[in-house]
Design a protein around this motif. Sequence first.
Motif, short mmCIF file in Angstrom:
data_model
loop_
_atom_site.label_atom_id
_atom_site.label_comp_id
_atom_site.label_asym_id
_atom_site.label_seq_id
_atom_site.Cartn_x
_atom_site.Cartn_y
_atom_site.Cartn_z
N SER A 277 0.74 -1.10 -0.13
CA SER A 277 0.01 -0.07 -0.05
C SER A 277 0.88 1.32 0.01
O SER A 277 2.02 1.18 0.62
CB SER A 277 -0.96 -0.03 1.10
OG SER A 277 -0.39 0.27 2.32
N PRO A 278 0.28 2.32 -0.51
CA PRO A 278 1.20 3.48 -0.46
C PRO A 278 1.38 4.30 0.86
O PRO A 278 2.39 4.82 0.99
CB PRO A 278 0.08 4.31 -1.39
CG PRO A 278 -0.61 3.81 -2.16
CD PRO A 278 -0.86 2.22 -1.35
N GLU A 279 0.51 3.74 1.85
CA GLU A 279 0.74 4.41 3.13
C GLU A 279 1.85 3.75 3.77
O GLU A 279 2.48 4.23 4.57
CB GLU A 279 -0.83 4.15 4.12
CG GLU A 279 -1.99 4.81 3.85
CD GLU A 279 -2.68 4.57 2.44
OE1 GLU A 279 -3.55 5.11 2.05
OE2 GLU A 279 -2.22 3.40 1.81
N ASP A 280 2.16 2.45 3.44
CA ASP A 280 3.31 1.79 4.06
C ASP A 280 4.58 2.22 3.54
O ASP A 280 5.62 2.34 4.14
CB ASP A 280 3.25 0.29 3.85
CG ASP A 280 2.32 -0.38 4.53
OD1 ASP A 280 1.95 0.05 5.69
OD2 ASP A 280 1.85 -1.67 4.46
N ILE A 281 4.52 2.73 2.14
CA ILE A 281 5.60 3.02 1.47
C ILE A 281 5.83 4.36 1.99
O ILE A 281 7.01 4.97 2.21
CB ILE A 281 5.41 3.45 0.11
CG1 ILE A 281 5.25 2.03 -0.64
CG2 ILE A 281 6.45 3.91 -0.69
CD1 ILE A 281 4.70 1.78 -1.91
N CYS A 282 5.01 5.21 2.24
CA CYS A 282 5.26 6.59 3.18
C CYS A 282 5.83 6.41 4.42
O CYS A 282 6.82 7.10 4.64
CB CYS A 282 3.83 7.24 3.36
SG CYS A 282 3.17 8.07 1.97
N LYS A 283 5.56 5.43 5.22
CA LYS A 283 6.12 5.18 6.48
C LYS A 283 7.66 4.76 6.32
O LYS A 283 8.55 5.47 6.83
CB LYS A 283 5.47 4.08 7.24
CG LYS A 283 3.98 4.49 7.68
CD LYS A 283 3.29 3.10 8.52
CE LYS A 283 1.86 3.22 8.67
NZ LYS A 283 1.05 2.12 9.21
N LEU A 284 7.84 3.96 5.20
CA LEU A 284 9.19 3.64 4.92
C LEU A 284 10.07 4.69 4.50
O LEU A 284 11.31 5.07 4.86
CB LEU A 284 9.36 2.60 3.75
CG LEU A 284 10.66 1.97 3.35
CD1 LEU A 284 11.44 1.30 4.58
CD2 LEU A 284 10.56 1.25 2.23
N LEU A 285 9.62 5.59 3.76
CA LEU A 285 10.14 6.91 3.14
C LEU A 285 10.60 7.71 4.35
O LEU A 285 11.49 8.29 4.44
CB LEU A 285 9.55 7.55 2.32
CG LEU A 285 10.13 8.70 1.35
CD1 LEU A 285 11.36 8.19 0.69
CD2 LEU A 285 9.01 9.40 0.37
N THR A 286 9.64 8.12 5.42
CA THR A 286 9.98 8.58 6.40
C THR A 286 10.90 8.10 7.38
O THR A 286 11.91 8.90 7.86
CB THR A 286 8.69 8.88 7.29
OG1 THR A 286 7.65 9.36 6.52
CG2 THR A 286 8.77 9.49 8.47
#
Length: 354
Positions: A277-286
């Motif tokens: 999910s994009p939400e998980d990718i946002c967490k990884l990028l942060t």
Amino acid sequence: MSPELETCPRSLLVCEKSNFRSEKSRHETHVLKHMFNCKISLLIPERGMLPVKLEKVISNFSSYFLVQDFAVSTFLEDKWLDAVVKKGGFYALSSKTRIDEDSVVAVLPSGQLILSLDKDTYEQLGLEGRPSLYSHRKTMKYVVTVDLKSLVMGTKRYQRVLLSLRERVPLRTDFIFTAGGVGALPDLLSQHSYEVRRPFFHCQTLQNLLCPLLHPFDLRGEHCFCTPTQFLEWLGVVSHSVHCDNQAASFLSTYACPEPRSLVGKAQLCTVTGLISPEDICKLLTELRQCFEEPHVMNWVSLTVHGCADSPVSWGAAEHGFLKGGENFYSFVCFQNQDYLLYMATGSEDTCPP
């Protein structure tokens, strides 16, 4: 050689530079708009091990569901509309369907039901749609979009959509679901045949890796640094474990890392596969940005996200097509000072990335 092999298919590459701390940065918007992701590649030069915090974020990625023989009309049932679709954060994509040949179905977190249909199915369905943007000489595919969140049970419009999907063309297909915050999904799937999967995580240490020198504000390679195309080509070579020393072990081809370059003793290459999910990718990028605060860190890291080749959309609700590769991906290059370069690429069967 065949004329088709002599000419590479047209592709689209959009480059953007900014700083994560800038108010005008659109990095999170771009990530959230790219909805159906099947693979992540994370390259961290100058690290012998993956940072523990990054590994923890990846291990907490949301599970996804492989559902067999699911009726599309089920999405219109009140319990699905109220408990899943209208809450947002729900992603659904038909499985084992090919965008250039089959009818492909997707549900976006905005509540839009996307139907990419062949000509016969579209005519039988009886719902208003539009010809695909990539039909070429003859229109062979049509796209129907239904806003599920705006449907009100009992209205004429609701009954018409339900009649079309349940009786006129009772579409059924295998699906992949992911829903980060929808706890009701397992209960709703109790009457269906399904499996729960976790994204597969693999990490390897690369030794003596030749890396191109990068500068955060040299997008075009005008100051002796490699161009975006050269860098993305190099990333692809590294991710497939191809050597960059230009030695011809066989006489088919050779490859050399772009110059100027440096030799890195160790690097971490990590891949995650599954519906992510994009939400998980946002967490990884942060978390990836926070790694620069640790001592003895790398000068830069790259995060590449590959979209599903047979998804009916690429960024947002923009139609995705498939001619030769079906590629749609983006790659962040993050630097110590929180600057970043963002490369967004698609094949010839897509509109220009945002």
